[in-house]
Design a protein around this motif. Structure first.
Motif, short mmCIF file in Angstrom:
data_model
loop_
_atom_site.label_atom_id
_atom_site.label_comp_id
_atom_site.label_asym_id
_atom_site.label_seq_id
_atom_site.Cartn_x
_atom_site.Cartn_y
_atom_site.Cartn_z
N ILE A 108 0.87 -1.18 0.00
CA ILE A 108 0.00 0.00 0.00
C ILE A 108 0.90 1.23 0.00
O ILE A 108 1.66 1.45 0.95
N LEU A 109 0.81 2.03 -1.05
CA LEU A 109 1.72 3.16 -1.22
C LEU A 109 0.94 4.47 -1.17
O LEU A 109 0.01 4.68 -1.94
N ASN A 110 1.30 5.31 -0.21
CA ASN A 110 0.72 6.65 -0.05
C ASN A 110 1.71 7.66 -0.63
O ASN A 110 2.81 7.82 -0.12
N VAL A 111 1.29 8.36 -1.71
CA VAL A 111 2.22 9.17 -2.51
C VAL A 111 1.84 10.63 -2.48
O VAL A 111 0.66 10.99 -2.56
N TYR A 112 2.88 11.49 -2.39
CA TYR A 112 2.69 12.94 -2.58
C TYR A 112 3.79 13.45 -3.49
O TYR A 112 4.96 13.57 -3.09
N GLY A 113 3.43 13.73 -4.74
CA GLY A 113 4.41 14.16 -5.73
C GLY A 113 4.82 15.60 -5.55
O GLY A 113 4.11 16.40 -4.93
N PRO A 114 5.98 15.98 -6.10
CA PRO A 114 6.48 17.36 -5.95
C PRO A 114 5.67 18.34 -6.79
O PRO A 114 5.13 18.01 -7.84
N LEU A 115 5.64 19.59 -6.32
CA LEU A 115 4.94 20.66 -7.05
C LEU A 115 5.78 21.18 -8.20
O LEU A 115 5.26 21.47 -9.28
N THR A 116 7.06 21.31 -8.00
CA THR A 116 7.92 21.94 -9.02
C THR A 116 8.24 20.94 -10.13
O THR A 116 8.51 19.75 -9.87
N GLU A 117 8.22 21.43 -11.37
CA GLU A 117 8.47 20.57 -12.52
C GLU A 117 9.89 20.00 -12.51
O GLU A 117 10.12 18.87 -12.97
N ALA A 118 10.85 20.74 -11.97
CA ALA A 118 12.24 20.29 -11.98
C ALA A 118 12.43 19.02 -11.16
O ALA A 118 13.33 18.21 -11.44
N GLU A 119 11.61 18.82 -10.13
CA GLU A 119 11.75 17.65 -9.25
C GLU A 119 11.01 16.42 -9.76
O GLU A 119 11.23 15.31 -9.27
N LYS A 120 10.13 16.58 -10.74
CA LYS A 120 9.25 15.48 -11.14
C LYS A 120 9.98 14.34 -11.86
O LYS A 120 9.65 13.16 -11.64
N PRO A 121 10.95 14.61 -12.74
CA PRO A 121 11.66 13.48 -13.37
C PRO A 121 12.29 12.53 -12.35
O PRO A 121 12.14 11.31 -12.45
N GLU A 122 12.99 13.08 -11.36
CA GLU A 122 13.62 12.25 -10.34
C GLU A 122 12.57 11.53 -9.49
O GLU A 122 12.75 10.37 -9.10
N PHE A 123 11.46 12.20 -9.20
CA PHE A 123 10.39 11.59 -8.42
C PHE A 123 9.84 10.35 -9.11
O PHE A 123 9.72 9.27 -8.50
N PHE A 124 9.53 10.44 -10.40
CA PHE A 124 8.98 9.30 -11.12
C PHE A 124 10.02 8.18 -11.29
O PHE A 124 9.67 7.00 -11.24
N ARG A 125 11.29 8.54 -11.49
CA ARG A 125 12.34 7.51 -11.59
C ARG A 125 12.47 6.75 -10.28
O ARG A 125 12.54 5.51 -10.27
N HIS A 126 12.50 7.50 -9.19
CA HIS A 126 12.65 6.86 -7.87
C HIS A 126 11.45 5.98 -7.55
O HIS A 126 11.60 4.85 -7.07
N LEU A 127 10.25 6.47 -7.83
CA LEU A 127 9.04 5.69 -7.55
C LEU A 127 8.98 4.45 -8.43
O LEU A 127 8.59 3.36 -7.97
N LEU A 128 9.36 4.58 -9.69
CA LEU A 128 9.39 3.44 -10.60
C LEU A 128 10.35 2.36 -10.11
O LEU A 128 9.99 1.16 -10.05
N ASP A 129 11.56 2.75 -9.74
CA ASP A 129 12.55 1.78 -9.25
C ASP A 129 12.05 1.08 -7.99
O ASP A 129 12.24 -0.14 -7.83
N PHE A 130 11.43 1.85 -7.11
CA PHE A 130 10.96 1.26 -5.85
C PHE A 130 9.85 0.24 -6.11
O PHE A 130 9.87 -0.88 -5.56
N ILE A 131 8.86 0.59 -6.92
CA ILE A 131 7.74 -0.31 -7.18
C ILE A 131 8.22 -1.58 -7.89
O ILE A 131 7.84 -2.70 -7.53
#
Length: 328
Positions: A108-131
């Motif tokens: 069960i994953l509770n997620v809060y993504g970043p607001l700034t566009e600059a942080e989103k690529p790393e956020f999705f990469r990290h979440l993808l690797d973890f899942i």
């Protein structure tokens, strides 16, 4: 299995009105698991859980906010979910274990993504690797601060790079975005010319969908946050009508005593000599019909108000759509 999840970006959980709104939501929806984002709390205590209406029979995991930004809270019923492991991150809470009546190992994953566009690529990469590093049946819910297609946003420009990253994330994780019932958008700017976006959602693995065919994702009425809560529910067995209840406040409403007197006399006229049990049955039927006409339930009035707010918001969204089409 009582399969019911709620996700909500509550935009601060420290104020009394926010706790009250969460408590009302929990009482109404009775979720087995609730995922809250943007709590804006640097510290957490059992007082918060009690303010949400939880007194016993539940467990929780908390990620603190940084200053007044972020913060995550996951709460679940202990008789619904048995934990084997947890992972805490600034952007998510992962809870591993088994749900009651389900043999699958779940995450069960509770997620809060970043607001700034600059942080989103790393956020999705990290979440993808973890899942992809955990072979479990995933339920991922939260505020991704991203949308999948142009149809999920009205007003202002679309960010096509982030849309592509989010779609690629779904492709590589093979998670399923269920259709949302009850509306199209989960956030609005609440301005005179509003922006509407679907930022919040549940994503489900195909293995869970194969085991639970009746899963639905539902948009809930807006409350004290600029985000709507969303629910993930599995259709349950209907156990019939609720038992009859007579509330004390009914006795004080004008016309109630006259209703009872007329009801008793009516039962006697129809049945002649009749026992007390038949009189009580007749009076109960008349009280239930009367209470519906009078709209005595405060909860019904609140639900009607929330439904009217949702209707007005949908009408506003349609107006914006028509306006945008006219400009094109």
């Amino acid at each position: 299995m009582d399969f019911s999840f709620i996700s909500w970006n509550v935009r601060g959980l420290g104020k009394f009105e926010k706790l009250g709104a969460v408590r009302s939501l929990i009482r109404k929806e009775k979720p087995s698991f609730i995922l809250l984002q943007e709590t804006k709390l640097e510290q957490f205590s059992p007082v918060i859980l009690r303010g949400m209406g939880y007194y016993q029979g539940c467990n929780s995991i908390f990620v603190p906010a940084i200053g007044s930004a972020g913060g995550l809270l996951s709460v679940w019923k202990t008789d619904f979910f048995s934990i084997t492991d947890t992972v805490l991150d600034r952007r998510f809470i992962a809870i591993f274990g088994k749900a009651q009546g389900c043999e699958l190992n779940c995450g069960i994953l509770n997620v809060y993504g970043p607001l700034t566009e600059a942080e989103k690529p790393e956020f999705f990469r990290h979440l993808l690797d973890f899942i992809n590093s955990h072979r479990v049946a995933w339920i991922v819910g939260g505020d991704f601060n991203a949308y999948l297609c142009r149809e999920e946003k009205i007003g202002m420009a679309c960010n096509f790079k982030t849309m592509d990253r989010f779609r690629n994330f779904l492709d590589e994780t093979q998670l399923v975005d269920l259709p949302m019932q009850g509306g199209c958008y989960t956030w609005s700017s609440n301005r005179e010319v509003p922006t509407f976006v679907r930022l919040d959602r549940f994503l489900i693995c195909e293995e869970l969908l194969a085991n639970f065919h009746n899963l639905n994702q539902i948009l809930l009425p807006k409350s004290v946050s600029d985000h709507n809560a969303i629910a993930l529910k599995c259709e349950c067995i209907g156990w019939g009508p609720k038992p009859f209840k007579l509330f004390n406040y009914m006795l004080e409403i004008e016309g109630f005593e006259e209703l009872i007197s007329n009801s008793v006399e009516s039962v006697k006229r129809k049945n002649g000599r009749v026992g007390i049990l038949n009189i009580l049955r007749g009076v109960k039927t008349d009280i239930k019909a009367w209470s519906k006409v009078q709209k005595l339930s405060n909860r019904d009035l609140i639900s009607e108000t929330e439904a009217e707010i949702s209707r007005l918001e949908v009408d506003c969204q349609k107006g914006v759509i028509v306006q945008n089409c006219g400009r094109q």
